[in-house]
Design an enzyme around this catalytic site. Structure first.
Site, PDB file in Angstrom:
ATOM      1  N   HIS A 123       7.256  -1.301 -37.440  1.00 17.62           N
ATOM      2  CA  HIS A 123       8.198  -0.214 -37.720  1.00 17.62           C
ATOM      3  C   HIS A 123       9.607  -0.805 -37.633  1.00 17.62           C
ATOM      4  O   HIS A 123       9.837  -1.760 -36.879  1.00 17.62           O
ATOM      5  CB  HIS A 123       7.992   0.838 -36.631  1.00 17.62           C
ATOM      6  CG  HIS A 123       8.764   2.110 -36.801  1.00 17.62           C
ATOM      7  ND1 HIS A 123      10.087   2.224 -36.479  1.00 17.62           N
ATOM      8  CD2 HIS A 123       8.372   3.334 -37.229  1.00 17.62           C
ATOM      9  CE1 HIS A 123      10.486   3.461 -36.704  1.00 17.62           C
ATOM     10  NE2 HIS A 123       9.464   4.160 -37.159  1.00 17.62           N
ATOM     11  N   ASP A 200       4.433  -2.442 -29.000  1.00 16.44           N
ATOM     12  CA  ASP A 200       4.923  -1.126 -29.399  1.00 16.44           C
ATOM     13  C   ASP A 200       3.716  -0.189 -29.430  1.00 16.44           C
ATOM     14  O   ASP A 200       2.890  -0.264 -30.345  1.00 16.44           O
ATOM     15  CB  ASP A 200       5.596  -1.249 -30.777  1.00 16.44           C
ATOM     16  CG  ASP A 200       5.982   0.093 -31.369  1.00 16.44           C
ATOM     17  OD1 ASP A 200       5.589   1.139 -30.812  1.00 16.44           O
ATOM     18  OD2 ASP A 200       6.677   0.087 -32.397  1.00 16.44           O
ATOM     19  N   GLN A 203       2.065   4.446 -31.539  1.00 18.01           N
ATOM     20  CA  GLN A 203       0.968   5.084 -32.282  1.00 18.01           C
ATOM     21  C   GLN A 203      -0.390   4.855 -31.636  1.00 18.01           C
ATOM     22  O   GLN A 203      -1.404   5.277 -32.186  1.00 18.01           O
ATOM     23  CB  GLN A 203       0.940   4.536 -33.733  1.00 18.01           C
ATOM     24  CG  GLN A 203       2.181   4.846 -34.530  1.00 18.01           C
ATOM     25  CD  GLN A 203       2.295   6.324 -34.904  1.00 18.01           C
ATOM     26  OE1 GLN A 203       1.336   7.098 -34.799  1.00 18.01           O
ATOM     27  NE2 GLN A 203       3.471   6.721 -35.351  1.00 18.01           N
ATOM     28  N   LYS A 226       5.190  11.780 -29.583  1.00 16.14           N
ATOM     29  CA  LYS A 226       3.959  11.507 -30.343  1.00 16.14           C
ATOM     30  C   LYS A 226       2.730  11.747 -29.481  1.00 16.14           C
ATOM     31  O   LYS A 226       1.603  11.545 -29.902  1.00 16.14           O
ATOM     32  CB  LYS A 226       3.977  10.072 -30.860  1.00 16.14           C
ATOM     33  CG  LYS A 226       5.126   9.854 -31.854  1.00 16.14           C
ATOM     34  CD  LYS A 226       5.094   8.500 -32.475  1.00 16.14           C
ATOM     35  CE  LYS A 226       6.395   8.138 -33.097  1.00 16.14           C
ATOM     36  NZ  LYS A 226       6.523   8.567 -34.498  1.00 16.14           N
ATOM     37  N   CYS A 364       9.237   3.975 -42.578  1.00 15.38           N
ATOM     38  CA  CYS A 364      10.047   3.077 -41.738  1.00 15.38           C
ATOM     39  C   CYS A 364       9.406   1.711 -41.594  1.00 15.38           C
ATOM     40  O   CYS A 364       9.492   1.087 -40.525  1.00 15.38           O
ATOM     41  CB  CYS A 364      10.294   3.667 -40.357  1.00 15.38           C
ATOM     42  SG  CYS A 364      11.310   5.129 -40.394  1.00 15.38           S
TER      43      CYS A 364
END
Ligand code: PMP
Length: 419
Positions: A123, A200, A203, A226, A364
């Site tokens: 991202h 990261d 997600q 999220k 993104c």
């Protein structure tokens, strides 16, 4: 019984029960942000109705109560990801701010020629802070390429690693195409080369449990919104010794121990990295969401998400010109695709006319789109509160679009860059 349990879960998300463009809302943009259960909404209301006060300072009862709830929230988050200690959980605004904190604080130790390895699946939030850091320090960025099947090329990754590598920063799950990366292996390889690893997790955590200690991640970052929790709050997890060694980033109240005009000493962890009044209600709302999630039958929810994903995949695969973009296996319940002859923005517009919310564009992740030679995709991302009926509506709508001769939409929705 399982269907009933799932219905009960869905009922706790009041926003889902509404019309969009005269059709029942079908919310399939969960990778951008998830909806919040009533319990979380209530916790914000309760905080401002009963407890609101500033933390860590005043001598009065309300402040003590707010501080207690705020620090208990940190404890809940630390346990959720199996951190060694709650000091290792720093509150931030979200994934983006967590990465910027690392790039500014830890990154200030980089020297010209030091290397950072990123992946093609990142991202923008895990690209741009490193580019700016490279410009400031003379560090060099290398990128793990994709294999033909769309997975990361681990052989190429091994070749990129060297004694110059200081950091490997890779996403756990791709927000654009859903790929689950083998981060445990990626971290072990980074460590073997003497580098640190940042994952990261924005997600990942919405779909499965993560154990940062088992992964041996040096940094693990994610956003509350999220994960069925409020916007404006997130976490930077880092190993304690690393955080101790890092200089502060933002400066002000809360992060200091002692200040004079000639010298300032800094507060202990985690406060050294939390300048100013924090997002107190956000942290409490986040912990409420985690406790809510932990009280659910997570195995059932994960099974249901997988079921929705397979239903969508099977249905869409019958549609002429439909093509899935992404890893053939190892994916979360997120379906990125193209439809021959139809522009993704038109697809998004037509679906919206029928109440179906998806995301279109580059997600993104422009470098990934370039690597795949695509201008963008349409992305349907599922959460456990979605239903089979909603998936069927998506598939039927896409099937109709695929039969449309030519779609002409007078004005395109403005393309935003918000996820
Ligand atoms: N990384 C990934 C993989 C993401 O999906 C997102 C949000 N779409 C971000 C980083 C940025 O998160 P936030 O906007 O919450 O800071």
């Amino acid at each position: 019984a399982e269907q009933q349990a799932l219905q009960q879960v869905r009922k706790q998300f009041p926003i889902l029960d509404q019309q969009a463009n005269n059709s029942p809302l079908v919310y399939l943009d969960n990778a951008a942000t998830t909806q919040k259960p009533q319990r979380v909404i209530d916790s914000l209301n309760r905080y401002y109705t009963m407890t609101n006060s500033n933390v860590h300072r005043a001598s009065h009862t309300l402040s003590a109560e707010a501080t207690l709830q705020f620090e208990q929230a940190r404890e809940t988050l630390a346990q959720f990801i199996n951190a060694g200690h709650s000091k290792e959980v720093i509150w931030t605004r979200g994934t983006t701010e967590s990465i910027n904190l690392i790039a500014h604080s830890w990154g200030s130790t980089l020297r010209p020629g030091d290397e950072i390895i990123l992946s093609t699946l990142e991202h923008h939030a895990n690209i741009v802070p490193w580019q700016l850091l490279a410009q400031r320090t003379g560090a060099v960025i290398n990128v793990i390429p994709l294999q033909d099947n769309g997975d990361l090329d681990l052989a190429a990754y091994k070749r990129l690693l060297s004694t110059k590598t200081r950091l490997v920063a890779v996403t756990h799950v791709s927000n654009a195409i859903g790929t689950i990366n083998p981060v445990k292996q990626i971290i072990a390889l980074a460590h073997a080369a003497g580098a640190l690893a940042l994952i990261d997790g924005a997600q990942a955590l919405p779909h499965f449990n993560v154990d940062v200690t088992d992964l041996d991640a040096d940094f693990y970052v994610f956003s509350a919104h999220k994960l069925y929790a409020p916007t404006g709050i997130g976490v930077l997890y880092a190993k304690q010794a690393l955080l101790e060694s890092m200089p502060p980033w933002q400066a002000g109240g809360e992060m200091i121990a002692k200040v004079s005009f000639t010298e300032t000493t800094f507060n202990d962890l985690p406060f050294k990295f939390e300048a100013g009044t924090p997002n107190i209600s956000g942290a409490i709302g986040f912990a409420t969401a985690i406790k809510w999630l932990q009280a659910q039958d997570r195995r059932l929810l994960e099974q249901h998400e997988t079921h929705l994903f397979n239903l969508a995949l099977d249905g869409c695969s019958q549609i002429k010109g439909w093509q899935r973009i992404g890893s053939p296996e190892k994916s979360v319940s997120l379906l990125s695709f193209t439809l021959a002859g139809q522009h993704q923005q038109d697809i998004g517009y037509i679906l919206d006319q029928q109440g179906i919310a998806v995301r279109t564009g580059h997600h993104c992740a422009m470098p990934l789109m370039q690597a795949l030679s695509l201008a963008g995709t349409t992305r349907a991302s599922f959460a456990f509160y979605n239903t089979r009926d909603e998936v069927n509506r998506l598939v039927e709508a896409l099937d109709r679009i695929s039969h449309a001769q030519q779609v002409s939409i007078p004005t395109h929705q403005p393309q935003t860059d918000d996820d």
